[in-house]
Design an enzyme around this catalytic site. Structure first.
Site: not given
Ligand code: GLV
Length: 336
Positions: A161-163, A184, A242, A244, A273, A292-294
């Protein structure tokens, strides 16, 4: 009829950057910011939501079907974050509650973290940093702390996707990596722009030197990176997540690293987490873990706050909202 801003009380579940709050207040919305540093308990959240008309929330708030049925009076939920697996979006849609998120604005920052983890793992940087504190830097040792090079390696993206696309651009630009991906749907544009090649999940596991996870957490992706998957990967492979933590089995990951089934891992998300401070992964040479600091840059968090607030403003103005994840909700006539 949608309410006027003056009739709306937006429950803001954390002290998010002021930008969004200012935007809401400037438009005349009532804003109640939960003052605690820690997330609300489920009970507190329900109590506060019952007094509110709109929610400005994040990952730590559980917005499940039973919560939504008790709070069907809520007009709109705006999530500070791109992922929204804490929200039962289908139930919200059935109840006519639109759910919005903050895509795009955090893609660069999150891809930067994936890219940084990859480099840090490949050169054992977190571990070497800690080794100095342990007093282990005494003299030059030609064979000490050797990492692996990334140039010309194959990057496998799970979820282009975008990331994922931003990560692929960085890896291609900096290290001339070949890009393969599993998704997908096929991404014609990325195939053209990045020369990315679509592969099956099995091929992704078999051929990636770096496997970077960027998919959404769904029933299909939960736990997908388990021992079965790690065993198919190269023993020289680096696993980066990065997205889940629930997509990987953390015990299996630790075992795979300990037994040399894969070479290294970089995680910005863990399972569970927060990660316990005595987790064996934190002591491993070829592992880098972040809390979890993306999206955690000032600029990005400001943009997220603004975008989440703008969705609420647009909703009450009856304007089109681009970042709505369940547009069908707008077709349902809400029970008031
Ligand atoms: C963070 O994890 C997000 O989904 O934005």
């Amino acid at each position: 009829m949608r309410r006027n801003p003056g009739e709306v009380n937006v429950l803001v579940t954390r002290k998010f950057p002021e930008r969004g709050m200012e935007l809401l207040k400037d438009q005349g919305f009532g804003v109640s910011v939960w003052p605690g540093e820690e997330p609300m308990t489920d009970k507190e959240f329900l109590k506060e939501a019952k007094l509110s008309t709109a929610l400005f929330c994040t990952l730590s708030e559980k917005v499940d079907r039973s919560f939504l049925e008790e709070c069907s009076h809520i007009d709109i939920i705006s999530q500070f974050g791109v992922g929204y697996d804490n929200i039962d979006v289908e139930a919200a849609g059935e109840l006519g509650i639109p759910v919005c998120n903050t895509p795009d604005v955090l893609s660069d920052a999150t891809a930067d973290v994936a890219f940084a983890l990859m480099i840090n793992v490949s050169r054992k940087m977190f571990w070497l940093h800690k080794s100095i504190a342990r007093g282990e830097w005494k003299y030059f040792r030609p064979g000490y702390g050797l990492g692996i090079e990334l140039r010309g390696k194959t990057l496998g993206i799970f979820g282009l996707g975008r990331i994922g696309t931003e990560m692929a651009k960085r890896c291609k630009g900096a290290f001339g990596m070949e890009v393969i991906y599993h998704n997908r749907n096929r991404k014609a544009e990325a195939e053209k722009e990045l020369g990315a090649r679509y592969v099956s999940f099995e091929e992704l596991l078999l051929h990636s030197d770096i496997l970077s996870v960027h998919a959404n957490l769904t029933n299909e992706t939960e736990g997908i990176f388990d021992m079965n998957a790690f065993r198919k990967m190269k023993s020289s492979a680096i696993f980066i997540n990065t997205a889940r933590g629930l997509m990987h089995d953390e015990n299996d990951l630790a075992t795979a690293l300990q037994k040399g089934i894969i070479w290294g891992a970089g995680l910005d998300v863990t399972n569970p987490e927060p990660m316990e401070s005595d987790n064996p992964l934190l002591e491993m040479e070829n592992v880098a873990v972040l809390p979890h600091i993306g999206s955690a840059t000032t600029e990005t968090r400001n943009r997220m706050s603004e975008l989440a607030a703008s969705a609420i403003v647009s909703y009450y103005r009856g304007e089109r909202i681009d970042n709505i994840v369940n547009p069908q909700a707008l077709d349902i006539k809400k029970r008031e």
